[in-house]
Design a protein around this motif. Structure first.
Motif, mmCIF file in Angstrom:
data_model
loop_
_atom_site.group_PDB
_atom_site.id
_atom_site.type_symbol
_atom_site.label_atom_id
_atom_site.label_comp_id
_atom_site.label_asym_id
_atom_site.label_seq_id
_atom_site.Cartn_x
_atom_site.Cartn_y
_atom_site.Cartn_z
ATOM 1 N N ASP A 119 40.440 -4.028 11.935
ATOM 2 C CA ASP A 119 40.377 -5.331 11.295
ATOM 3 C C ASP A 119 40.921 -6.391 12.248
ATOM 4 O O ASP A 119 41.489 -7.393 11.826
ATOM 5 C CB ASP A 119 41.165 -5.320 9.984
ATOM 6 C CG ASP A 119 42.610 -4.862 10.181
ATOM 7 O OD1 ASP A 119 43.359 -4.863 9.207
ATOM 8 O OD2 ASP A 119 42.964 -4.504 11.332
ATOM 9 N N ASP A 120 40.757 -6.127 13.547
ATOM 10 C CA ASP A 120 41.399 -6.948 14.558
ATOM 11 C C ASP A 120 40.458 -8.011 15.113
ATOM 12 O O ASP A 120 39.267 -7.787 15.240
ATOM 13 C CB ASP A 120 41.898 -6.061 15.707
ATOM 14 C CG ASP A 120 42.730 -4.902 15.190
ATOM 15 O OD1 ASP A 120 42.242 -3.764 15.257
ATOM 16 O OD2 ASP A 120 43.829 -5.150 14.699
ATOM 17 N N GLY A 121 41.028 -9.149 15.458
ATOM 18 C CA GLY A 121 40.263 -10.226 16.039
ATOM 19 C C GLY A 121 40.315 -10.199 17.550
ATOM 20 O O GLY A 121 40.770 -9.236 18.171
ATOM 21 N N LEU A 122 39.869 -11.303 18.138
ATOM 22 C CA LEU A 122 39.802 -11.393 19.590
ATOM 23 C C LEU A 122 41.179 -11.286 20.237
ATOM 24 O O LEU A 122 41.331 -10.699 21.306
ATOM 25 C CB LEU A 122 39.135 -12.718 19.987
ATOM 26 C CG LEU A 122 38.907 -12.948 21.479
ATOM 27 C CD1 LEU A 122 38.019 -11.854 22.071
ATOM 28 C CD2 LEU A 122 38.300 -14.329 21.716
ATOM 29 N N GLY A 123 42.196 -11.834 19.562
ATOM 30 C CA GLY A 123 43.553 -11.763 20.114
ATOM 31 C C GLY A 123 44.021 -10.332 20.294
ATOM 32 O O GLY A 123 44.593 -9.979 21.333
ATOM 33 N N SER B 269 47.602 -3.994 10.870
ATOM 34 C CA SER B 269 47.781 -4.238 9.441
ATOM 35 C C SER B 269 48.196 -2.982 8.681
ATOM 36 O O SER B 269 48.754 -3.062 7.591
ATOM 37 C CB SER B 269 46.487 -4.785 8.845
ATOM 38 O OG SER B 269 45.424 -3.862 9.011
ATOM 39 N N ASN B 270 47.932 -1.785 9.276
ATOM 40 C CA ASN B 270 48.329 -0.540 8.613
ATOM 41 C C ASN B 270 49.766 -0.139 8.946
ATOM 42 O O ASN B 270 50.219 0.935 8.562
ATOM 43 C CB ASN B 270 47.371 0.588 8.978
ATOM 44 C CG ASN B 270 47.303 0.848 10.480
ATOM 45 O OD1 ASN B 270 48.080 0.284 11.260
ATOM 46 N ND2 ASN B 270 46.361 1.678 10.896
ATOM 47 N N GLY B 271 50.469 -1.005 9.690
ATOM 48 C CA GLY B 271 51.872 -0.752 10.016
ATOM 49 C C GLY B 271 52.104 0.055 11.269
ATOM 50 O O GLY B 271 53.261 0.272 11.663
#
Length: 347
Positions: A97-101, A115-117
């Protein structure tokens, strides 16, 4: 090349494959058995860094370039491929669920919390490479220190200091937690194994082949049983030390003429990096595709899926190694070689 270490890389990679493929058997990661292939990897890495530089005088930057050329091309290829594939087929991937950053941080080997820790890059297996890059940089600085024993002491003291900071201060941010994890002690263990086997003479009658073989088997047995014997012990004690003794046994066996020089073993060692980075494809494809058409509650089918996923992982790794990793690495190596050639001004 130390053939036993090369083969042990493949064994470690297949252990990690089996660890992740158990999701096909139980529906989740029920046992940690096999996850300690990573601990073997880290000890091997420390050993190899010391072994390939011991007694050699060369500019430290050459060491760093060689390691980058070896590790970066395939990892970047797989990371970008996973990122792009997740955008189009998210059902095949977990926790993408990750963006370009986060993509840029992954490519730069900068740890971050998802996001899953978990502290993992986009290609989740790359968390180990974040540690590898840290060790490469630390060892690169150590290459300016002579003699070798002073270098190993410097690197070890930095690693121990980081672990002590983690134990005493308990950092809460991702970088602090990541780089003070005691697992980094395994790199130092690998270095000192190299120092002992290359610099200290062991009396001929003290360790024979049978004793070394027994050491290797006992070490592997301790790794297998660790989660049942001492489930609450620190990882370095429960897994790192047996992994270190296993690597030591592999090196000593080769020094006594017992080595895995077969073409198959060499080929498996060559493709072990590709196996590690690509094996998630096999078990996720089996889980998502096979169980869509057949009864997922059938344990016999689950066993077939498990074995099939491991075999498929090996086959995919062999193809990726030959068709992608080798050409890509050669291309990048050629670019660096071209940069090092002196330019001649035309008259």
């Amino acid at each position: 090349m130390i053939y036993n270490i090369h083969s042990l890389r493949a064994v470690a990679a297949y252990l990690v494959v089996c660890f992740h493929c158990q999701v096909l058997l139980f529906g989740h990661l029920k046992y940690s058995m096999g996850s300690w292939g990573v601990d073997i990897f880290f000890v091997i890495s420390g050993f190899v860094m010391a072994y390939t530089t011991d007694g050699r005088i060369a500019p430290p930057y050459q060491f760093l370039i060689k390691r980058l050329v070896r590790v970066v091309p395939l990892y970047w290829f797989m990371t970008i491929a996973v990122f792009l594939a997740a955008l189009s087929t998210p059902f095949l991937f977990r926790s993408i669920d990750d963006g370009l950053g986060h993509l840029l941080m992954s490519l730069a080997f900068i740890p971050f919390e998802k996001s899953n820790g978990l502290i993992q890059p986009i290609l989740f297996l790359g968390w180990t490479l974040n540690y590898e890059m840290f060790f490469y940089c630390l060892f690169f600085l150590g290459l300016y220190i002579y003699p070798e024993i002073n270098r190993y002491i410097y690197v070890s003291l930095v690693i121990v200091a980081l672990v002590m900071i983690g134990l005493l201060l308990r950092p809460v941010n991702a970088l602090g937690r990541f780089y003070t994890n005691a697992i980094i002690l395994e790199f130092a263990a690998g270095m000192w194994i190299c120092y002992v086997v290359r610099r200290i003479t062991i009396p001929a009658g003290l360790l024979n082949v049978s004793m070394i073989g027994a050491l290797g088997l006992a070490s592997f047995g301790l790794l297998l049983a660790a989660e049942f014997l001492w489930p609450t012990a620190p990882r370095f004690v429960a897994l790192g030390l047996p992994a270190a003794s296993l690597v030591t046994a592999a090196v000593l066996l080769e020094a006594n003429g017992i080595s895995s020089r077969t073409a198959f073993a060499v080929e498996q060692g060559d493709s072990s990096y590709a196996l590690y980075l690509t094996h998630f494809l096999s078990y996720q494809v089996c889980e998502k595709v096979l169980f869509k058409f057949f009864d997922p509650q059938n344990f016999s089918l689950r066993m077939v899926a498990f074995v099939g996923a491991v075999v498929l992982a090996g086959l995919v790794a062999w193809i990726v190694h030959r068709r992608i990793e080798v050409p890509l690495t050669q291309c990048v190596r050629g670019l660096f070689s071209g940069l090092k050639r002196p330019s001649h001004a035309s008259s």
